[in-house]
Scaffold this motif. Structure first.
Motif, PDB file in Angstrom:
ATOM      1  N   LYS A   1     -96.970  36.246 -12.594  1.00 20.10           N
ATOM      2  CA  LYS A   1     -95.773  35.441 -12.345  1.00 20.10           C
ATOM      3  C   LYS A   1     -96.058  34.316 -11.366  1.00 20.10           C
ATOM      4  N   SER A   2     -96.979  34.556 -10.427  1.00 14.66           N
ATOM      5  CA  SER A   2     -97.313  33.540  -9.425  1.00 14.66           C
ATOM      6  C   SER A   2     -98.250  32.477  -9.976  1.00 14.66           C
ATOM      7  N   ASN A   3     -99.219  32.883 -10.800  1.00 19.37           N
ATOM      8  CA  ASN A   3    -100.256  31.958 -11.271  1.00 19.37           C
ATOM      9  C   ASN A   3     -99.936  31.290 -12.596  1.00 19.37           C
ATOM     10  N   PHE A   4     -98.967  31.854 -13.337  1.00 20.63           N
ATOM     11  CA  PHE A   4     -98.593  31.239 -14.619  1.00 20.63           C
ATOM     12  C   PHE A   4     -97.079  31.043 -14.605  1.00 20.63           C
ATOM     13  N   ARG A   5     -96.630  30.168 -13.728  1.00 17.05           N
ATOM     14  CA  ARG A   5     -95.200  29.997 -13.500  1.00 17.05           C
ATOM     15  C   ARG A   5     -94.464  29.476 -14.725  1.00 17.05           C
ATOM     16  N   GLU A   6     -95.165  28.806 -15.627  1.00 21.38           N
ATOM     17  CA  GLU A   6     -94.503  28.254 -16.804  1.00 21.38           C
ATOM     18  C   GLU A   6     -94.251  29.318 -17.873  1.00 21.38           C
ATOM     19  N   THR A   7     -94.774  30.535 -17.657  1.00 20.59           N
ATOM     20  CA  THR A   7     -94.648  31.609 -18.656  1.00 20.59           C
ATOM     21  C   THR A   7     -93.692  32.683 -18.157  1.00 20.59           C
ATOM     22  N   ASN A   8     -92.859  33.167 -19.051  1.00 19.73           N
ATOM     23  CA  ASN A   8     -91.907  34.221 -18.707  1.00 19.73           C
ATOM     24  C   ASN A   8     -92.556  35.591 -18.952  1.00 19.73           C
ATOM     25  N   PHE A   9     -92.694  36.384 -17.915  1.00 18.82           N
ATOM     26  CA  PHE A   9     -93.297  37.710 -18.015  1.00 18.82           C
ATOM     27  C   PHE A   9     -92.233  38.810 -17.952  1.00 18.82           C
ATOM     28  N   LYS A  10     -91.021  38.495 -18.443  1.00 18.59           N
ATOM     29  CA  LYS A  10     -89.929  39.459 -18.377  1.00 18.59           C
ATOM     30  C   LYS A  10     -90.272  40.748 -19.103  1.00 18.59           C
ATOM     31  N   GLU A  11     -90.891  40.649 -20.289  1.00 15.79           N
ATOM     32  CA  GLU A  11     -91.226  41.847 -21.055  1.00 15.79           C
ATOM     33  C   GLU A  11     -92.211  42.725 -20.301  1.00 15.79           C
ATOM     34  N   TRP A  12     -93.129  42.094 -19.580  1.00 16.31           N
ATOM     35  CA  TRP A  12     -94.106  42.880 -18.831  1.00 16.31           C
ATOM     36  C   TRP A  12     -93.474  43.523 -17.600  1.00 16.31           C
ATOM     37  N   ARG A  13     -92.470  42.869 -17.045  1.00 12.46           N
ATOM     38  CA  ARG A  13     -91.744  43.507 -15.941  1.00 12.46           C
ATOM     39  C   ARG A  13     -91.020  44.759 -16.447  1.00 12.46           C
ATOM     40  N   LEU A  14     -90.493  44.681 -17.678  1.00  9.43           N
ATOM     41  CA  LEU A  14     -89.840  45.845 -18.265  1.00  9.43           C
ATOM     42  C   LEU A  14     -90.834  46.981 -18.521  1.00  9.43           C
ATOM     43  N   VAL A  15     -92.061  46.616 -18.913  1.00 15.25           N
ATOM     44  CA  VAL A  15     -93.099  47.631 -19.110  1.00 15.25           C
ATOM     45  C   VAL A  15     -93.383  48.361 -17.794  1.00 15.25           C
ATOM     46  N   VAL A  16     -93.467  47.587 -16.715  1.00 16.51           N
ATOM     47  CA  VAL A  16     -93.701  48.186 -15.391  1.00 16.51           C
ATOM     48  C   VAL A  16     -92.553  49.118 -15.025  1.00 16.51           C
ATOM     49  N   GLN A  17     -91.317  48.672 -15.296  1.00 15.50           N
ATOM     50  CA  GLN A  17     -90.161  49.511 -14.993  1.00 15.50           C
ATOM     51  C   GLN A  17     -90.170  50.787 -15.837  1.00 15.50           C
ATOM     52  N   GLU A  18     -90.568  50.662 -17.099  1.00 14.07           N
ATOM     53  CA  GLU A  18     -90.631  51.828 -17.981  1.00 14.07           C
ATOM     54  C   GLU A  18     -91.594  52.883 -17.449  1.00 14.07           C
ATOM     55  N   ILE A  19     -92.813  52.465 -17.120  1.00 15.92           N
ATOM     56  CA  ILE A  19     -93.805  53.445 -16.687  1.00 15.92           C
ATOM     57  C   ILE A  19     -93.440  54.013 -15.319  1.00 15.92           C
ATOM     58  N   THR A  20     -92.839  53.198 -14.456  1.00 13.94           N
ATOM     59  CA  THR A  20     -92.423  53.694 -13.149  1.00 13.94           C
ATOM     60  C   THR A  20     -91.340  54.755 -13.301  1.00 13.94           C
ATOM     61  N   ARG A  21     -90.390  54.485 -14.160  1.00 13.08           N
ATOM     62  CA  ARG A  21     -89.319  55.445 -14.405  1.00 13.08           C
ATOM     63  C   ARG A  21     -89.855  56.716 -15.044  1.00 13.08           C
ATOM     64  N   PHE A  22     -90.791  56.569 -15.989  1.00 12.50           N
ATOM     65  CA  PHE A  22     -91.379  57.726 -16.664  1.00 12.50           C
ATOM     66  C   PHE A  22     -92.123  58.603 -15.659  1.00 12.50           C
ATOM     67  N   ILE A  23     -92.944  57.970 -14.821  1.00 15.19           N
ATOM     68  CA  ILE A  23     -93.715  58.730 -13.829  1.00 15.19           C
ATOM     69  C   ILE A  23     -92.783  59.471 -12.890  1.00 15.19           C
ATOM     70  N   LYS A  24     -91.754  58.776 -12.414  1.00 16.95           N
ATOM     71  CA  LYS A  24     -90.849  59.399 -11.446  1.00 16.95           C
ATOM     72  C   LYS A  24     -90.075  60.540 -12.077  1.00 16.95           C
ATOM     73  N   SER A  25     -89.672  60.389 -13.335  1.00 13.48           N
ATOM     74  CA  SER A  25     -88.925  61.442 -14.012  1.00 13.48           C
ATOM     75  C   SER A  25     -89.785  62.668 -14.263  1.00 13.48           C
ATOM     76  N   ASP A  26     -91.054  62.438 -14.595  1.00 13.03           N
ATOM     77  CA  ASP A  26     -91.905  63.551 -15.009  1.00 13.03           C
ATOM     78  C   ASP A  26     -92.639  64.208 -13.849  1.00 13.03           C
ATOM     79  N   THR A  27     -92.924  63.471 -12.798  1.00 15.44           N
ATOM     80  CA  THR A  27     -93.713  64.042 -11.715  1.00 15.44           C
ATOM     81  C   THR A  27     -92.873  64.538 -10.551  1.00 15.44           C
TER      82      THR A  27
END
Length: 603
Positions: A159-185
């Motif tokens: 997000k910092s180095n490619f400001r012209e590109t929207n990384f919203k989908e990748w932020r959602l991926v991070v949120q998905e795995i964070t939520r999965f880890i927290k729910s399961d562990t």
């Protein structure tokens, strides 16, 4: 060979491999007819991999980037994993892990972090996302946490180095795995979810099992695991419930690879073996990790949010390929209606905003009680006679497989499964409307049906953080953890002695119940034909445990919606009110000091 010729041939091999890869990338992950496609593309990539190893120095001099080598290895790992998803063969899963781990350790993508190549950055992001999924399935939790941290840092950097590109989908991926880890562990597994021959085999029943194997029995070879809930905890297309079920239906290898060695870190990365920078990856390492003594895993088709027509198409294909002596397991997790999400179930809207989807729901206990009370009033009692539904219309009950606001064509009715009962089936329905499938239709099949509502008792915590994932599925895959979750007992830092003793109590109970079933003279033939399979037998025993625990739990309201059911009925000797079964619940409750939460009939 001149440097230019080497590079030209290398690019030709890359193009050939990529064309063949495109043919198999979107093939459905079920059916036995696609193995030759995999073989062709795998040969192309192995030829490419060996070529770049032989001419590495010349290719680097001609401008080959290290991340391009990493991309080739990543594709090979992706091929292995996709073949694992089609076959459930552990060797493919281990090969995938070997390639992905080698990419990480050799830091093939490290130079991308210092450049402005957006295409290479996306390849690096996809590598981390895929390696995360492989690590989840392999059950390398330490690696999952490490990769999730790396991915989070990488997305922030992008997000910092490619400001012209929207990384919203990748932020959602991070949120998905964070939520999965927290729910399961939040709940520590003191034993593997996979079938462990050392822990799950019960020696006392071996003689009785040998007698069973002399009869006509069904072999468990295929499973369909399907889930459709609004906002369920997931990563990629694997939900928390299907993850637990797919783990539960595999053998736990006993090799050294599964001794859970810790992930080593140094300077924000892995300890680097500089002798391996040539790109050599030990192709035989996964074979050495595999356990040749174990039988093959049953094949599993994982269907994330399938439409009714897609689910039925997959069912038809697998049933058509199913041998007459084999049984298929069907696991369906869904709600009965788009607007009806029971409290604590995986279908509830437990995340208001995507930015907050990094953990469990913060629903208060008072709200849960209020919602439960409202649903209790709307609960419709069913008249039964000898286990058969007497209501007039067989098609007024269903599971909902569709997005909100979609049409009734997404209703899965019990009658939709009738054609498939010509083959032996073991069906698990996990839904707030599971009893719609109870009535006998078609040929007799084995059925485990979830409660209509989950049971939770929290004596001190207002926030119910452990409600992600189905309680019924949790009991079938990790019964001790489900017991602790239900009573609000924390096992995030379990005392080994306490949990070892609890596991011993459950294991002794299972051993006794297993012998009762195997020696029963009134056991229905439907159960008798599937009981000798270790996976299905373990599910049956865990169902008996789940039913007995939920039956014995003290409540101030009608118990019926909170109890699971099975069809056909199991012998009375393992009913939830039998003395042998209730004594096991009593021992476990006494061990954890929660006897006051249960009403045990000792007469």
């Amino acid at each position: 060979m001149a440097d230019e010729d080497v590079f030209i041939k290398f690019r030709a091999l890359v193009d050939d491999a990529d064309r063949k890869f495109a043919r198999v990338r979107d093939l459905p992950a079920f059916g036995r007819a696609q193995s030759h496609y995999f073989q062709n593309v795998f040969k192309a990539y192995m030829k490419l991999w060996n070529y770049q190893q032989s001419y590495r120095s010349k290719l680097v001099e001609s401008g080959l980037n290290r991340w391009e080598i990493g991309e080739i290895a990543s594709r090979i790992g992706q091929l292995y994993f996709s073949q694992y998803m089609r076959t459930s063969e552990a060797r493919f899963l281990l090969e995938a892990y070997v390639f992905y781990e080698a990419i990480l350790k050799r830091r093939y993508f490290e130079e991308v972090a210092h450049g402005k190549n957006l295409n290479a950055r996306f390849k690096e992001l996809r590598f981390y996302a895929r390696f995360l999924l492989v690590s989840l399935v392999v059950d390398r939790r330490d690696m999952v946490v490490h990769l999730a941290d790396k991915l989070r840092v990488l997305v922030d950097d992008s997000k910092s180095n490619f400001r012209e590109t929207n990384f919203k989908e990748w932020r959602l991926v991070v949120q998905e795995i964070t939520r999965f880890i927290k729910s399961d562990t939040n709940l520590t597994y003191v034993r593997p979810l996979r079938y462990c021959a050392m822990l799950d085999s019960l020696p006392a029943s071996q003689t009785d099992l040998a007698r069973f194997h002399a009869k006509k029995l069904f072999k468990f070879r295929d499973a369909i695991l399907a889930s459709y809930h609004s906002n369920e905890v997931k990563y990629a297309e694997v939900t928390l419930d299907t993850y637990r079920m797919m783990q539960c239906l595999e053998w736990e290898p006993s090799g050294s690879f599964y001794q859970k060695r810790p992930v080593e870190n140094k300077d924000n990365g892995f300890v680097v073996d500089h002798t391996a920078t040539s790109g050599l990856i030990d192709m035989n390492l996964a074979a050495a990790m595999a356990d040749p003594k174990l039988p093959p895993n049953p094949r599993k088709a994982i269907l994330y949010r399938p439409t009714v027509s897609h689910l039925l198409a997959v069912l038809a294909m697998i049933c058509d390929e199913l041998s007459p002596e084999c049984v298929m397991l069907i696991y369906l997790s869904a709600s009965d209606d788009i607007g009806y999400d029971y409290p604590g179930g995986p279908a509830r809207d437990n995340v208001a905003q995507p930015e907050n989807s990094v953990g469990s729901s913060r629903t208060s206990k008072s709200k849960l009680i209020a919602r439960a009370s409202q649903e209790q009033k709307s609960y419709k009692s069913e008249p039964h006679s000898n286990g058969k539904v007497l209501s007039g219309d067989d098609y007024d009950e269903h599971l909902w497989l569709g997005p909100r606001g979609s049409s009734g064509s997404n209703n899965l009715y019990p009658g939709d499964l009738i054609p498939f009962t010509r083959k032996p089936l073991f069906i698990i329905i996990d839904s707030d409307n599971s009893r719609a499938f109870k009535a006998e239709r078609g040929e007799p099949v084995a059925m485990l049906l979830s409660p209509l509502k989950p049971s939770f008792e929290h004596s001190s915590a207002d926030d119910v953080e452990a409600l992600n994932g189905s309680q019924f599925t949790f009991f079938l895959t990790a019964p001790l953890q489900a017991f602790c979750q239900m009573l609000g007992l924390s096992n995030s830092n379990p005392d080994p002695e306490v949990y070892d003793k609890a596991e011993s109590i459950i294991s002794a109970s299972f051993s006794e119940w297993e012998r009762i079933l195997l020696t029963s003279k009134v056991l229905n033939i439907v159960w008798a034909q599937v009981l000798p399979d270790p996976f299905l037998r373990r599910l049956i025993l865990r169902f008996i445990f789940c039913r007995s625990v939920l039956t014995s739990l003290s409540r101030t309201e009608d118990d019926d919606p909170y109890l699971p059911q099975c069809h056909p009925i199991l012998p009375e000797s393992v009913s939830p009110v039998s003395k042998r079964v209730q004594s096991s619940v009593q021992k476990l409750a006494d061990h954890f000091g929660v006897a006051k939460s249960f009403h045990i009939n000792n007469t």
